[in-house]
Design a protein around this motif. Sequence first.
Motif, PDB file in Angstrom:
ATOM      1  N   LYS A   1       0.817  -1.217   0.000  1.00 30.12           N
ATOM      2  CA  LYS A   1       0.000   0.000   0.000  1.00 30.12           C
ATOM      3  C   LYS A   1       0.854   1.271   0.000  1.00 30.12           C
ATOM      4  O   LYS A   1       0.385   2.349  -0.383  1.00 30.12           O
ATOM      5  CB  LYS A   1      -0.938   0.004   1.196  1.00 30.12           C
ATOM      6  CG  LYS A   1      -0.266   0.045   2.547  1.00 30.12           C
ATOM      7  CD  LYS A   1      -1.301   0.038   3.665  1.00 30.12           C
ATOM      8  CE  LYS A   1      -0.625   0.095   5.044  1.00 30.12           C
ATOM      9  NZ  LYS A   1      -1.631   0.081   6.133  1.00 30.12           N
ATOM     10  N   ASN A   2       2.113   1.147   0.427  1.00 29.29           N
ATOM     11  CA  ASN A   2       2.990   2.330   0.432  1.00 29.29           C
ATOM     12  C   ASN A   2       3.398   2.745  -0.968  1.00 29.29           C
ATOM     13  O   ASN A   2       3.509   3.941  -1.274  1.00 29.29           O
ATOM     14  CB  ASN A   2       4.239   2.042   1.270  1.00 29.29           C
ATOM     15  CG  ASN A   2       3.915   1.850   2.739  1.00 29.29           C
ATOM     16  OD1 ASN A   2       3.042   2.528   3.283  1.00 29.29           O
ATOM     17  ND2 ASN A   2       4.602   0.914   3.392  1.00 29.29           N
ATOM     18  N   THR A   3       3.643   1.758  -1.834  1.00 22.01           N
ATOM     19  CA  THR A   3       4.064   2.062  -3.206  1.00 22.01           C
ATOM     20  C   THR A   3       2.915   1.970  -4.199  1.00 22.01           C
ATOM     21  O   THR A   3       3.029   2.429  -5.333  1.00 22.01           O
ATOM     22  CB  THR A   3       5.183   1.105  -3.647  1.00 22.01           C
ATOM     23  OG1 THR A   3       4.673  -0.241  -3.632  1.00 22.01           O
ATOM     24  CG2 THR A   3       6.371   1.195  -2.695  1.00 22.01           C
ATOM     25  N   GLY A   4       1.820   1.325  -3.782  1.00 26.23           N
ATOM     26  CA  GLY A   4       0.686   1.166  -4.688  1.00 26.23           C
ATOM     27  C   GLY A   4       0.925   0.133  -5.769  1.00 26.23           C
ATOM     28  O   GLY A   4       0.265   0.164  -6.811  1.00 26.23           O
TER      29      GLY A   4
END
Length: 308
Positions: free
Chosen positions: A83-86
Amino acid sequence: MAEIIDRMKNAIKLVIHGKDEVIDQVLCALLAKGHVLLEDIPGVGKTTLVTALAKVMSLDYKRIQFTPDVMPSDLCGFTMYDKNTGSFSFKEGAVFTNLFLADEINRTSPKTQSALLEVMEEGKVTVDGVTRQLPSPFFVIATQNPVGASGTQKLPESQLDRFMIRMSMGYPDHGSAIDILRGDSHAIVDSLQPCLAQNEIVELQKAVDAIFVSDAILEYIVQLTEATRADDMYSLGLSPRASIALLKMTKAHAYVSDREYAAPEDVKAVFYSIANHRVILSTKAKAGGHSLQSALERTFASVALPKV
């Protein structure tokens, strides 16, 4: 290279006592780029043998204890959303190593067992449509309890055929049992030093490939495999893959024996370990009181030795 082979054998014998033939056969299988199935009761040194091999051959080593809840993703890996980098990232499974120990492989589900098929045959893993190459060299050594032991289920023929050899460690003899009690196998394994580098293993495998095999030996190998298909002692004979495995193991045994050519004694030395998990005894053979070993010995004796 014969000196390196001897050093490896001698190092492994420090922790595995009285099992010289098993050590020779397993080394031959690894030099022939094959996988090994060790079938025996718990506690006879199967895991210790694999750990010692990893040490002396400078191999990265991973082990999974196979249980009913082990999933294919534990072996091959999986993609996970970050979820941090998508984006999705791939998490490697246990088979991304040089030497993978599948401990008690016949205690897990058929789905997980079959996940090893592509890994063992092709040396690569496909997850979510993406194929990834495994490190080189790559070996699988699996252990299994004897069929019929509590909580086990039989490996399918397609899975068994992926293993180049099946061996049994067996109980140690009296003298070896005393040697085991005198030493501390875990401490000795920890103290083992590498005998060669990973790139040297690849060179050894190339040297095995280059062993000369005469047409007479090739004819002999085919005659042996055809004999198992024609004999009513078996309901399933040896496949063409078994013939290839027999050729590779014959070359490896010749190399380990410090010869540049294959001889009939090399075929004899490896025939049983190649064939014992690939043939199925017929009802007639069982009714006649034949064991798998006695049937294969009869088959081997029925084929004339080649004139080399």
